[in-house]
Design an enzyme around this catalytic site. Structure first.
Site, short mmCIF file in Angstrom:
data_model
loop_
_atom_site.label_atom_id
_atom_site.label_comp_id
_atom_site.label_asym_id
_atom_site.label_seq_id
_atom_site.Cartn_x
_atom_site.Cartn_y
_atom_site.Cartn_z
CB SER A 1 -0.90 -0.01 1.23
OG SER A 1 -0.12 0.25 2.38
CE LYS A 2 -0.78 6.24 -3.29
NZ LYS A 2 0.21 5.99 -4.31
NE ARG A 3 0.77 0.05 5.68
CZ ARG A 3 1.26 -1.12 6.02
NH1 ARG A 3 2.43 -1.19 6.64
NH2 ARG A 3 0.62 -2.23 5.74
N GLY B 1 5.41 3.12 -0.32
CA GLY B 1 5.95 3.88 -1.45
C GLY B 1 4.97 3.87 -2.60
#
Ligand code: GLU
Length: 493
Positions: free
Chosen positions: A252-254, A256
Site C-alpha cells: 500500500s501507499k505506506r 511507497g
C-alpha cells in the site's frame, strides 16, 4: 481446441495499481504465449466510483507497459460492448432466465433486516451468510411484500452440492455450498451484482481462462455454479498470490509508490516493470533474470505462477531497471530523458534541434551506466549541460603541483586535434599517459586534473566519453578556465 481468450477486467475507480498491473501482465503473457486473445473489459457497474478519466488512465498505463489488447472499450471487437455499464440489459435478461427456471428467486429482505441477522449469527459464532428467508415464498407472500413497498433483489439459488474449483496454480479447491449462501445477482435498484456481471461477461465473451488475484478465490466458488446455471462452459482458473510490502502487509501507499503511473513518472522503463512483475509472480525454468517482454511471453508457464505471496523489493526492481536502461535503444532513451532535463532547467523547453539531440544522445550514452531511474539523469548530465563550474572537492586536484603542467599539455593536445569522437578521445588520453609516464605522473595524479579540467567534477564517465561529448571550443574554454584557476591557487599557496 478453441483459442485461448483471457481478459483483464479493471474497475476504473483509481489509477492502475501495481498489483492489478501484475494480473494484467500475467493474462497478457498467457495470451501471447498461447497465441490467443487478450481482452480488456471495464467493470464499471459501480457508477458512483467509476470515472472515464480513470478508465483512460488505466488504458494509457497498460499501453505504456506494452500490454496491447485485441479487444477492448476503445477498439471494440466481436464481443462488445466492453464496458459493463453498457451491458445492463443483458444482465437483466440472464437474471430473468434464472428466475423463470427457478435457479434464482426474488428476495424482499431489507438491508436493516439482513444486517440484524448478520449480527445475530456473528454473536453466536456463525459465519455471516444469507439464511434463505425468501427462498420459498409463495405468490401470496410475494404479493404481500410488494404491497408493503418492499423492492426485491434477485438471489441465486446456490445448488446444494460440493463446489469444485479447478485451479491451474493450486490444483483442486473444494468448497461446501453451505458456507456460501444464496447471493445477490441483481440489486433492488435493478443493477447487476459483480458476480452476475463477471460470469455473464466471461460466458458471453468466450473467456477460456480466468487469471486473477487470490483475493477472488471465494468469488470463484460462487461463480462456478453460476456458470453452470447459465449454461456457459466453466473457464479454467488461475489465482495468483498477492504482493506484500517489505513488512509483510498488503502493498500500500505506506510502502511507497503503488501505481504504475508513479513508476513511469520516476523514470522506470516499462520493460523493467514488466520484467520485475513477472519475476515476482513466477519462476522461469532457468536462472536468467533479465527478460524483454517478448522473452517473458515465450518463457511463461501459467502452472509456474507462484502460490505464495511475493514481497515487493524495490532494490531488485531498481537493479532490473538499470539493466534495461543499459540495453535500451539510445535514441529512445534520450527521448525519455529529455523531460527530466527540461524540468531541471538543463535544456530549453522547446524541442531540441537535430544537432542538440545528437549531443544529448552522446551524453545519455556516456552516463546511462550510472542510472537506476531516468529521473536521475540531470545529476549526471549537469556537468555537460550547465556552465563550467569547478566543484569544491575538485578544486583540490587543481592545487597539486603537477596540475598546471598536465592541464597545459591537455590544452595543447585538444588544440592539435579536430573535433574528437570516442576513439579520438581515447588516443588523446593514451597520448597524455605516454607523455607523463617518464615524469612518473600516472593514474589519478594524471587523470584527475584532466577530468577536473574538462568537467569541473571528480566523478563522471570515462574520459574518452567526456572528450566525445564536449565540442572542441567548449573543451578549450574549460581547460583554460581550469588553468587560470590553478594559477591563482598556486599564487596564493
Ligand atoms: N473488476 C475486478 C477487480 O478489479 C476484477 C474481477 C475479475 O477479474 O474477475 O478486482
Amino acid at each position: 481446441m478453441n483459442k485461448v481468450r483471457v481478459r483483464f477486467a479493471p474497475s476504473p475507480t483509481g489509477r492502475l495499481h501495481i498489483g492489478t498491473a501484475r494480473t494484467a501482465l500475467l493474462n497478457w503473457l498467457f495470451a501471447r504465449k498461447e497465441r490467443g486473445f487478450f481482452i480488456v473489459r471495464i467493470e464499471d457497474t459501480d457508477r458512483s466510483r467509476s470515472t472515464i478519466e480513470y478508465e483512460e488512465s488505466i488504458l494509457e498505463d497498460l499501453a505504456w507497459m506494452g500490454l496491447n489488447w485485441d479487444e477492448g472499450p476503445d477498439i471494440g471487437g466481436d464481443y462488445g460492448p466492453y464496458r459493463q455499464s453498457e451491458r445492463f440489459e443483458l444482465y437483466q435478461m440472464r437474471a430473468d432466465e434464472l428466475l423463470r427456471s427457478g435457479q434464482a428467486y426474488r428476495c424482499y429482505c431489507t438491508p436493516e433486516e439482513l444486517e440484524e441477522r448478520r449480527k445475530k449469527r456473528l454473536a453466536i459464532g456463525l459465519m455471516p451468510k444469507y439464511e434463505g428467508t425468501c427462498r420459498n415464498l409463495t405468490a401470496d407472500q410475494e404479493a404481500e411484500c410488494l404491497a408493503q413497498g418492499r423492492k426485491p433483489a434477485v438471489r441465486f439459488r446456490v445448488p446444494d452440492e460440493k463446489i469444485i474449483v479447478q485451479d491451474l496454480v493450486r490444483g483442486e479447491i473444494e468448497f461446501s455450498s453451505d458456507v456460501i449462501g444464496d447471493f445477490i445477482i441483481m440489486r433492488s435498484d435493478g443493477s447487476p451484482s459483480f458476480h452476475l456481471a463477471v460470469v455473464v461477461d466471461d460466458g458471453e465473451m468466450g473467456i477460456t481462462h480466468v487469471i486473477r488475484g487470490e483475493d477472488h478465490i471465494t468469488n470463484t466458488a460462487k461463480h462456478v455454479p453460476l456458470f453452470q446455471a447459465l449454461g456457459y462452459p466453466i473457464p479454467k482458473f488461475a489465482h495468483n498470490a498477492m504482493i506484500l510490502g517489505p513488512d509483510g502487509g498488503k502493498l500500500s501507499k505506506r510502502h511507497g509508490a503503488t501505481s504504475v503511473g508513479e513508476y513511469r513518472e520516476k523514470g522506470y522503463l516499462p520493460e523493467a516493470i514488466d520484467n520485475y512483475l513477472a519475476l515476482l509472480s513466477w519462476a522461469p525454468e532457468d536462472t536468467r533474470e533479465v527478460f524483454s517482454p517478448e522473452e517473458l511471453a515465450a518463457a511463461f508457464e501459467v502452472e509456474r505462477i507462484s502460490k505464495s505471496p511475493a514481497i515487493f523489493d524495490v532494490n531488485k526492481l531498481n537493479w532490473l531497471n538499470g539493466q534495461h536502461i543499459r540495453s535500451a535503444g539510445l535514441e529512445r532513451l534520450t527521448n525519455l530523458c529529455i523531460p527530466y532535463l527540461k524540468d531541471a532547467g538543463l535544456i530549453p523547453q522547446a524541442e531540441p534541434s537535430q544537432e542538440e539531440f545528437a549531443h544529448l544522445v552522446k551524453i545519455v550514452e556516456a552516463v546511462r551506466g550510472n542510472l537506476t531511474v531516468l529521473s536521475e539523469i540531470p545529476e549526471y548530465a549537469r556537468i555537460f549541460l550547465s556552465k563550467y563550474e569547478i566543484q569544491p572537492e575538485a578544486v583540490e586536484w587543481l592545487k597539486k603541483t603537477q596540475a598546471p603542467e598536465v592541464l597545459s599539455a591537455l590544452l595543447e593536445q585538444i588544440r592539435n586535434h579536430g573535433e574528437l569522437d570516442f576513439e579520438g578521445g581515447r588516443e588523446l588520453v593514451n597520448g597524455l599517459r605516454d607523455m607523463f609516464k617518464p615524469l612518473k605522473i600516472t593514474g589519478k595524479d594524471l587523470f584527475m586534473p584532466v577530468r577536473v579540467g574538462l568537467t569541473g567534477a571528480v566523478k563522471g564517465p570515462e574520459l574518452p566519453f567526456v572528450l566525445n561529448i564536449l565540442d572542441k571550443d567548449e573543451a578549450i574554454r574549460r581547460v583554460e578556465a581550469a588553468i587560470s584557476k590553478s594559477k591563482t591557487m598556486s599564487a596564493h599557496s
